[in-house]
Design a protein around this motif. Structure first.
Motif, PDB file in Angstrom:
ATOM      1  N   LYS A 115      -5.447  11.201   0.647  1.00 14.77           N
ATOM      2  CA  LYS A 115      -6.437  10.467  -0.149  1.00 14.77           C
ATOM      3  C   LYS A 115      -6.183   8.960  -0.096  1.00 14.77           C
ATOM      4  O   LYS A 115      -7.114   8.171   0.102  1.00 14.77           O
ATOM      5  CB  LYS A 115      -6.398  10.949  -1.602  1.00 14.77           C
ATOM      6  CG  LYS A 115      -6.935  12.350  -1.795  1.00 14.77           C
ATOM      7  CD  LYS A 115      -6.901  12.744  -3.265  1.00 14.77           C
ATOM      8  CE  LYS A 115      -7.501  14.123  -3.494  1.00 14.77           C
ATOM      9  NZ  LYS A 115      -7.454  14.520  -4.924  1.00 14.77           N
ATOM     10  N   HIS A 116      -4.913   8.553  -0.287  1.00 18.54           N
ATOM     11  CA  HIS A 116      -4.611   7.117  -0.298  1.00 18.54           C
ATOM     12  C   HIS A 116      -4.818   6.498   1.080  1.00 18.54           C
ATOM     13  O   HIS A 116      -5.295   5.348   1.181  1.00 18.54           O
ATOM     14  CB  HIS A 116      -3.173   6.911  -0.762  1.00 18.54           C
ATOM     15  CG  HIS A 116      -2.815   5.464  -0.965  1.00 18.54           C
ATOM     16  ND1 HIS A 116      -3.357   4.685  -1.970  1.00 18.54           N
ATOM     17  CD2 HIS A 116      -1.986   4.638  -0.269  1.00 18.54           C
ATOM     18  CE1 HIS A 116      -2.883   3.456  -1.889  1.00 18.54           C
ATOM     19  NE2 HIS A 116      -2.034   3.403  -0.868  1.00 18.54           N
ATOM     20  N   SER A 123       0.828  -1.212   0.000  1.00 16.86           N
ATOM     21  CA  SER A 123       0.000   0.000   0.000  1.00 16.86           C
ATOM     22  C   SER A 123       0.858   1.255   0.000  1.00 16.86           C
ATOM     23  O   SER A 123       0.506   2.260  -0.637  1.00 16.86           O
ATOM     24  CB  SER A 123      -0.926   0.005   1.226  1.00 16.86           C
ATOM     25  OG  SER A 123      -1.801  -1.105   1.201  1.00 16.86           O
ATOM     26  N   LYS A 133      -8.426   5.724   1.565  1.00 20.77           N
ATOM     27  CA  LYS A 133      -8.817   4.544   0.780  1.00 20.77           C
ATOM     28  C   LYS A 133      -8.331   3.258   1.440  1.00 20.77           C
ATOM     29  O   LYS A 133      -9.078   2.270   1.548  1.00 20.77           O
ATOM     30  CB  LYS A 133      -8.233   4.674  -0.627  1.00 20.77           C
ATOM     31  CG  LYS A 133      -8.554   3.508  -1.540  1.00 20.77           C
ATOM     32  CD  LYS A 133      -7.916   3.714  -2.915  1.00 20.77           C
ATOM     33  CE  LYS A 133      -8.177   2.503  -3.819  1.00 20.77           C
ATOM     34  NZ  LYS A 133      -7.528   2.679  -5.148  1.00 20.77           N
ATOM     35  N   ASP A 138      -1.809  13.445  -1.719  1.00 26.95           N
ATOM     36  CA  ASP A 138      -1.817  12.028  -2.103  1.00 26.95           C
ATOM     37  C   ASP A 138      -1.836  11.128  -0.880  1.00 26.95           C
ATOM     38  O   ASP A 138      -2.546  10.108  -0.851  1.00 26.95           O
ATOM     39  CB  ASP A 138      -0.586  11.711  -2.963  1.00 26.95           C
ATOM     40  CG  ASP A 138      -0.708  12.277  -4.375  1.00 26.95           C
ATOM     41  OD1 ASP A 138      -1.811  12.753  -4.709  1.00 26.95           O
ATOM     42  OD2 ASP A 138       0.277  12.235  -5.128  1.00 26.95           O
ATOM     43  N   LYS A 186       2.016   2.648  -3.296  1.00 28.72           N
ATOM     44  CA  LYS A 186       1.012   3.357  -4.096  1.00 28.72           C
ATOM     45  C   LYS A 186       0.588   4.680  -3.450  1.00 28.72           C
ATOM     46  O   LYS A 186      -0.315   5.345  -3.953  1.00 28.72           O
ATOM     47  CB  LYS A 186      -0.236   2.478  -4.262  1.00 28.72           C
ATOM     48  CG  LYS A 186       0.049   1.107  -4.848  1.00 28.72           C
ATOM     49  CD  LYS A 186      -1.222   0.270  -4.847  1.00 28.72           C
ATOM     50  CE  LYS A 186      -0.958  -1.155  -5.325  1.00 28.72           C
ATOM     51  NZ  LYS A 186      -2.183  -1.992  -5.267  1.00 28.72           N
ATOM     52  N   THR A 187       1.252   5.039  -2.336  1.00 27.39           N
ATOM     53  CA  THR A 187       0.795   6.219  -1.593  1.00 27.39           C
ATOM     54  C   THR A 187       0.983   7.498  -2.384  1.00 27.39           C
ATOM     55  O   THR A 187       0.072   8.323  -2.507  1.00 27.39           O
ATOM     56  CB  THR A 187       1.549   6.318  -0.254  1.00 27.39           C
ATOM     57  OG1 THR A 187       1.279   5.147   0.516  1.00 27.39           O
ATOM     58  CG2 THR A 187       1.097   7.552   0.526  1.00 27.39           C
ATOM     59  N   SER A 195       1.973   9.355  -5.922  1.00 28.21           N
ATOM     60  CA  SER A 195       2.086   9.148  -7.368  1.00 28.21           C
ATOM     61  C   SER A 195       3.409   9.705  -7.869  1.00 28.21           C
ATOM     62  O   SER A 195       4.032  10.557  -7.235  1.00 28.21           O
ATOM     63  CB  SER A 195       0.925   9.826  -8.092  1.00 28.21           C
ATOM     64  OG  SER A 195       0.957  11.224  -7.874  1.00 28.21           O
TER      65      SER A 195
END
Length: 710
Positions: free
Chosen positions: A266-267, A245, A270, A263, A248-249, A251
């Motif tokens: 938001k991540h 995870s 999620k 980012d 992908k934190t 971008s």
């Protein structure tokens, strides 16, 4: 006459007693109260009117009797209905009592039956649990036999990949059972079970990772639930989820601080939703994920940004970035924080201060204070460089002799505003980055630096420069009001410095001892400035009055004792003497400078002192001359000019002093035989006899006549 009276006539909205009596009187025309024909005149008949009232009273009594009978009838009906209603209530009360009794009995019966049912359910559950345990034990023994006999289990649950979660539950129980078996007799069985245990644990972790990569959240939940019995496997599962995870934190396009923090926010939201769905203990997993995000993502960005600025020695940008990063981090931590995240309520705070910013906060206070001092020193140095004067040296006033410009104040309002603005920004950063005693000490140091830079350096230096330019003895040119302009600028800046303390500094100081020390140092600095201002004003006033004396020294002895034959061209064409005109012009200029530079009580005090000294100087000046009547007229013209100039001061005391001086000059123009009489009248009667005698002695005819006695 018959009266048609009804109850409607007595409704509260329309009934009026006075109007009703008038109505009764007019209902019978024979009474003569009113005539039907306007032209017809009837004689008033009081007997007939009395009879009319009696008839109407009887009619009213009859109406009252009818209403009374109706009321009695209605009361009987109400009483009958009340008795019927009371009987109905008693009947319903009996029915309610019976129903309640029956309900109570039914409730007791239901409770009794429920108790029996629960007892029976407990017995059935106990029997079922024993059977379930027996069945489970039999199943485990069958699987154990496969490991014991064949060495490799052949049951579909172990060979079918689709039944991996069921196999995980069985192998976990077999592993627990194998721990209880004797090692010597069941060594091979225990080894085979252990191998299968590791194999299934590894397969579960692998399948979980594959499900995570493919974003198959339901499968992730299945394997995570199966792995919760495997301590190592579950830990590997969580670590794998967190590491995957974190990749992908942020971008690849996110390079600025704003994009990175956005980012992460938001991540993280999620991932938190996935954690709450997949894991049975989401708070623990979410805590570890947040900790890893802070340590592996944010720490990397923060360290790279701040270390680069420190290496390049860009202190201003470093402090701004430190404040921005810390503020964004605390705001992000607040958004990501949950009450159930950690047993430690200060977890997010410790993570922020201890892990991310501890390296930088350890020396932040020193950096902030030193940076403010350097910034202030640089601004002052640039200002003095623009004026082509050196900055104050440590050993004295200045490093070389200065040529003081009369139009320069040597105080920059822009520099003062910039220093105060920089201090406010520094305090704003301090309130975010540090707390408690360190905050109190740091903001105190910041304020003392502001006092040192503005008062002890900037203001004090300007006062010293301008003070040195004030002539100490006899001036060779008219002294300017440059010192007053400097004082005016200082007075304009001091409220800003005071507001800085009251609105910005004081709210941050929570310790009385620190506040007391700060106030004491502030008092000493301001007292030093006030003392220098006072010394400069006194010296400036002395210089101004010395110049007034120099202007007055141009006065000729003959100005106040002109020859009689020249009286017309001297007195009638001139309002005042030349020396007086020059003094008045200079006094007005001094008043303009003082009035524009000072305000309030300071302006009043300085003007009063200047006016009082000016009065003494002029009084001493006229003591040096002898006056004839023509010269007395000129002296009165001079005094009138002085009085008009002093009126600009708007000071009643000074107005009175110069008015008195002008009144004394009247002694010069009075006939000698009238002097005694005039001195005993207003306005001279209130003066001291010594003063009046001194003025009389200035008359040109004083020694020639013997009438000048009081």
């Amino acid at each position: 006459m018959a009266f048609n009276i009804s109850s409607k006539d007595f409704e509260p909205d329309i009934f009026a007693l006075k109007g009703y009596v008038e109505k009764l009187a007019k209902m019978d025309p024979s009474t003569g109260v009113v005539s039907q024909n306007v032209n017809e005149k009837r004689q008033f008949d009081p007997v007939r009117l009395l009879n009319t009232f009696k008839e109407s009273i009887n009619a009213l009594k009859e109406l009252s009797n009818r209403n009374q009978r109706r009321v009695e009838k209605l009361e009987q009906v109400c009483s009958q209905q009340e008795r019927e209603h009371e009987a109905r209530i008693r009947e319903l009360d009996h029915l309610y009592t019976d129903a309640f009794r029956n309900f109570q009995g039914l409730e007791d019966r239901i409770t009794y039956v429920a108790t029996k049912v629960v007892h029976l359910g407990d017995q059935l559950e106990s029997s079922n649990n024993r059977r379930a345990r027996d069945f489970e034990a039999e199943t485990l023994m069958r699987y154990l036999a496969e490991f014991y006999v064949s060495g490799k289990p052949s049951s579909p649950v172990f060979t079918d990949p689709g039944q991996l979660p069921q196999a995980a539950d069985i192998i976990f129980k077999l592993n627990m059972l194998a721990q209880e078996l004797p090692y010597e007799k069941y060594e091979n069985v225990k080894r085979r079970i252990s191998i299968k245990y590791v194999e299934i644990e590894t397969a579960l972790v692998k399948n979980f990772q594959e499900a995570h990569i493919s974003a198959d959240v339901p499968r992730m939940k299945v394997y995570a639930y199966a792995l919760q019995q495997f301590s190592k496997g579950h830990s590997d599962c969580v670590d794998s989820f967190i590491n995957s995870s974190i990749k992908k934190t942020v971008s690849s396009q996110a390079t600025s601080t704003d994009h990175i923090f956005l980012d992460v926010e938001k991540h993280s939201a999620k991932v938190r939703d996935q954690i709450e769905f997949v894991f049975e203990s989401p708070e623990m997993v979410n805590t570890r994920f947040i900790q890893n995000v802070f340590e592996k993502v944010l720490l990397k960005h923060i360290t790279a940004t701040l270390d680069k600025l420190l290496t390049e020695k860009k202190t201003t940008e470093y402090l701004m970035q430190l404040h921005e990063l810390y503020t964004k981090t605390t705001r992000l931590a607040s958004k990501l924080s949950r009450p159930d995240m950690s047993s430690d309520p200060g977890f997010m705070s410790k993570l922020t201060k201890g892990t991310l910013f501890n390296k930088y906060l350890s020396f932040y206070s020193t950096s902030e204070v030193d940076h403010l001092q350097k910034r202030c020193s640089k601004m002052l140095a640039q200002y003095y460089e623009s004026l082509d004067i050196p900055k104050r040296s440590q050993g004295g006033l200045r490093s070389r002799v200065l040529k003081v410009s009369p139009d320069e104040t040597y105080i920059s309002e822009d520099v003062c505003a910039s220093i105060i603005y920089e201090s406010k920004k520094a305090v704003c950063r301090c309130k975010e980055l540090i707390t408690d005693r360190e905050l109190s000490d740091t903001v105190t140091q910041i304020y003392l630096k502001v006092l040192d830079m503005l008062c002890s350096e900037h203001f004090d230096y300007a006062l010293d420069i301008v003070f040195s330019s004030i002539p100490s003895s006899q001036p060779h040119s008219a002294p300017s009001g440059q010192f007053f302009m400097v004082v005016g600028l200082i007075n304009a800046q001091m409220p800003l410095i005071e507001n800085l303390f009251r609105e910005v500094i004081a709210p941050c100081i929570k310790y009385p001892q620190v506040a007391s020390n700060c106030l004491e140092k502030k008092r000493k600095v301001i007292t030093n400035i006030e003392q220098k201002v006072e010394q400069g004003i006194i010296r400036c006033l002395n210089s101004m009055l010395n110049w007034v004396r120099r202007l007055l020294s141009a006065q000729q002895k003959s100005d106040f004792k002109p020859e009689e034959m020249k009286m017309d061209e001297t007195t009638l064409t001139a309002n005042s003497t030349n020396a007086c005109s020059e003094v008045v012009r200079y006094v007005c200029e001094c008043h303009r400078v003082i009035h524009n530079s000072l305000d309030g009580k300071n302006r009043e005090a300085v003007l009063t002192e200047f006016g009082t000294r000016l009065h003494r100087t002029i009084y001493e000046h006229i003591q040096q001359f002898t006056f004839n009547s023509t010269g007395g007229m000129l002296a009165i013209c001079d005094m009138n000019a002085y009085r008009k100039a002093v009126k600009l001061f708007e000071n009643k005391l000074l107005d009175q002093l110069f008015e008195n001086l002008q009144s004394l000059c009247n002694i010069f123009i009075i006939a000698s035989e009238n002097v005694k009489q005039v001195c005993s009248e207003e306005p001279l009667v209130g003066f001291d006899r010594m003063v009046l005698m001194a003025m009389m002695q200035l008359r040109a005819d004083y020694k020639k006549t013997k009438q000048f006695t009081l």
